[in-house]
Enzyme design. Structure first.
Site, PDB file in Angstrom:
ATOM      1  N   GLY A 240       0.781  -1.231   0.000  1.00  0.00           N
ATOM      2  CA  GLY A 240       0.000   0.000   0.000  1.00  0.00           C
ATOM      3  C   GLY A 240       0.813   1.282   0.000  1.00  0.00           C
ATOM      4  O   GLY A 240       0.366   2.299   0.521  1.00  0.00           O
TER       5      GLY A 240
ATOM      6  N   MET B 213      -4.308  -7.169  -6.784  1.00  0.00           N
ATOM      7  CA  MET B 213      -3.779  -8.222  -7.648  1.00  0.00           C
ATOM      8  C   MET B 213      -4.825  -9.282  -8.002  1.00  0.00           C
ATOM      9  O   MET B 213      -4.549 -10.478  -7.981  1.00  0.00           O
ATOM     10  CB  MET B 213      -2.551  -8.865  -6.977  1.00  0.00           C
ATOM     11  CG  MET B 213      -1.446  -7.877  -6.657  1.00  0.00           C
ATOM     12  SD  MET B 213      -0.861  -6.914  -8.080  1.00  0.00           S
ATOM     13  CE  MET B 213       0.233  -8.112  -8.836  1.00  0.00           C
ATOM     14  N   ARG B 214      -6.012  -8.833  -8.327  1.00  0.00           N
ATOM     15  CA  ARG B 214      -7.052  -9.739  -8.813  1.00  0.00           C
ATOM     16  C   ARG B 214      -7.552  -9.255 -10.166  1.00  0.00           C
ATOM     17  O   ARG B 214      -7.652  -8.040 -10.393  1.00  0.00           O
ATOM     18  CB  ARG B 214      -8.259  -9.803  -7.854  1.00  0.00           C
ATOM     19  CG  ARG B 214      -7.960 -10.214  -6.445  1.00  0.00           C
ATOM     20  CD  ARG B 214      -7.293 -11.545  -6.325  1.00  0.00           C
ATOM     21  NE  ARG B 214      -8.058 -12.660  -6.871  1.00  0.00           N
ATOM     22  CZ  ARG B 214      -7.552 -13.879  -7.075  1.00  0.00           C
ATOM     23  NH1 ARG B 214      -6.295 -14.136  -6.781  1.00  0.00           N
ATOM     24  NH2 ARG B 214      -8.307 -14.836  -7.575  1.00  0.00           N
TER      25      ARG B 214
ATOM     26  N   HIS C 146      -0.176   0.201 -13.462  1.00  0.00           N
ATOM     27  CA  HIS C 146       0.543  -1.017 -13.844  1.00  0.00           C
ATOM     28  C   HIS C 146       2.024  -0.677 -14.026  1.00  0.00           C
ATOM     29  O   HIS C 146       2.351   0.285 -14.728  1.00  0.00           O
ATOM     30  CB  HIS C 146      -0.029  -1.593 -15.140  1.00  0.00           C
ATOM     31  CG  HIS C 146       0.660  -2.859 -15.535  1.00  0.00           C
ATOM     32  ND1 HIS C 146       0.445  -4.052 -14.873  1.00  0.00           N
ATOM     33  CD2 HIS C 146       1.585  -3.113 -16.488  1.00  0.00           C
ATOM     34  CE1 HIS C 146       1.212  -4.983 -15.416  1.00  0.00           C
ATOM     35  NE2 HIS C 146       1.907  -4.452 -16.397  1.00  0.00           N
TER      36      HIS C 146
ATOM     37  N   GLU D  99     -10.231  -5.641 -20.456  1.00  0.00           N
ATOM     38  CA  GLU D  99      -8.973  -6.164 -20.974  1.00  0.00           C
ATOM     39  C   GLU D  99      -7.873  -5.935 -19.940  1.00  0.00           C
ATOM     40  O   GLU D  99      -7.640  -4.784 -19.528  1.00  0.00           O
ATOM     41  CB  GLU D  99      -8.629  -5.435 -22.281  1.00  0.00           C
ATOM     42  CG  GLU D  99      -7.460  -6.040 -23.019  1.00  0.00           C
ATOM     43  CD  GLU D  99      -7.014  -5.167 -24.187  1.00  0.00           C
ATOM     44  OE1 GLU D  99      -5.901  -5.356 -24.667  1.00  0.00           O
ATOM     45  OE2 GLU D  99      -7.810  -4.278 -24.600  1.00  0.00           O
TER      46      GLU D  99
HETATM   47  C1  GAR Z   1       2.751  -1.179  -7.691  1.00  0.00           C
HETATM   48  O1  GAR Z   1       4.042  -1.139  -8.262  1.00  0.00           O
HETATM   49  C2  GAR Z   1       1.707  -1.342  -8.765  1.00  0.00           C
HETATM   50  O2  GAR Z   1       2.057  -0.747  -9.987  1.00  0.00           O
HETATM   51  C3  GAR Z   1       1.668  -2.844  -8.907  1.00  0.00           C
HETATM   52  O3  GAR Z   1       1.776  -3.325  -7.607  1.00  0.00           O
HETATM   53  C4  GAR Z   1       2.566  -2.414  -6.826  1.00  0.00           C
HETATM   54  C5  GAR Z   1       1.802  -2.129  -5.569  1.00  0.00           C
HETATM   55  O4  GAR Z   1       2.613  -1.446  -4.669  1.00  0.00           O
HETATM   56  N1  GAR Z   1       0.458  -3.265  -9.543  1.00  0.00           N
HETATM   57  C6  GAR Z   1       0.370  -4.317 -10.329  1.00  0.00           C
HETATM   58  O5  GAR Z   1       1.317  -5.042 -10.574  1.00  0.00           O
HETATM   59  C7  GAR Z   1      -0.998  -4.567 -10.929  1.00  0.00           C
HETATM   60  N2  GAR Z   1      -0.899  -5.363 -12.087  1.00  0.00           N
HETATM   61  P1  GAR Z   1       2.004  -0.789  -3.354  1.00  0.00           P
HETATM   62  O6  GAR Z   1       1.124  -1.838  -2.668  1.00  0.00           O
HETATM   63  O7  GAR Z   1       3.196  -0.460  -2.522  1.00  0.00           O
HETATM   64  O8  GAR Z   1       1.219   0.419  -3.746  1.00  0.00           O
END
Ligand code: GAR
Length: 220
Positions: free
Chosen positions: A16, A94-95, A113, A147
């Site tokens: 987060g 992540m879902r 992303h 998508e």
């Molecule tokens: C971030 O880097 C975000 O871009 C990625 O997860 C991380 C979350 O970090 N998201 C994905 O990979 C989605 N496909 P955080 O929990 O420290 O904000």
């Protein structure tokens, strides 16, 4: 009369740090959003603690309890609708979401992303950029559609890939950029300048065919 802040739900699965950027920037007044609720699909997500410490309502809907994706999405909607959110921020959620969720909040869901989309949708983006020998990597904020990582792009931030980079060091540099670009995209939306229409992103009434480039300076 003062305009009301946009009621916003932030969906997380992990640490987060992007959520924290939203918390910090709404607190210091640089971002005008009402962070109404933080929802996680994992009860142990560290981001939930960040939300609690900030006095934001938290919800947890565990995906593991829903064998069918559409049922999980319906449970997410039920949990979120209590707060009547106007904007949904996917921040490391992540879902994969189905049309049940996407259609319900159509045009008001952002995702971030960690790649320069359309490069590297899916997982392991940092390692894939290193393995490909890319000079540049980064992150993209886009409107979420059905998508995966494919909706209209809004803003990108790029970082150089260094010879010495590992996936971890590169991820850390990308995160720092994310903490800038994500609140900025939300601010554009909240001010009414950015919208989703006819499957496209629009800024100030013009179709945004290429994402805005973040270069360290805020967009006024
Ligand atoms: C971030 O880097 C975000 O871009 C990625 O997860 C991380 C979350 O970090 N998201 C994905 O990979 C989605 N496909 P955080 O929990 O420290 O904000």
């Amino acid at each position: 009369m003062n305009r009301k802040s946009v009621r916003t739900a932030v969906l997380i699965s992990g640490s987060g740090t992007n959520l924290q950027a939203f918390i910090d920037q709404t607190r210091d007044g640089s971002l005008d959003l009402d962070l109404s609720v933080v929802l996680s699909n994992k009860p142990g997500a560290a981001g939930l603690q960040r939300a609690r410490e900030a006095g934001i309502a938290v919800e947890c809907v565990e995906h593991s309890k829903f064998p069918i994706r559409e049922d999980f999405d319906a449970a997410l909607i039920a949990a979120l609708d209590q707060y009547d959110p106007e904007l949904i921020i996917l921040a490391g959620f992540m879902r994969i979401l189905t049309s049940v969720f996407i259609d319900h909040f159509s045009g008001r869901i952002f995702n971030i992303h960690p790649s320069l989309l359309p490069k590297y949708p899916g997982l392991d983006t940092h390692q894939r950029a290193i393995d490909a020998g890319d000079d540049w990597h980064g992150s993209t904020v886009h409107f979420a559609t059905e998508e995966l990582d494919g909706g209209p792009r809004v803003i990108q931030g790029r970082v150089p890939v260094r010879e010495s980079d590992t996936a971890e060091t590169l991820a850390a540099r990308v995160l720092a950029v994310e903490h800038q670009i994500y609140p900025q995209a939300a601010a554009l939306y909240a001010s009414g300048r950015l919208e989703y229409r006819d499957g496209r992103a629009w800024l100030d009434g013009d179709r945004l065919d290429e994402p805005l480039e973040f270069s360290g300076a805020l967009i006024n």
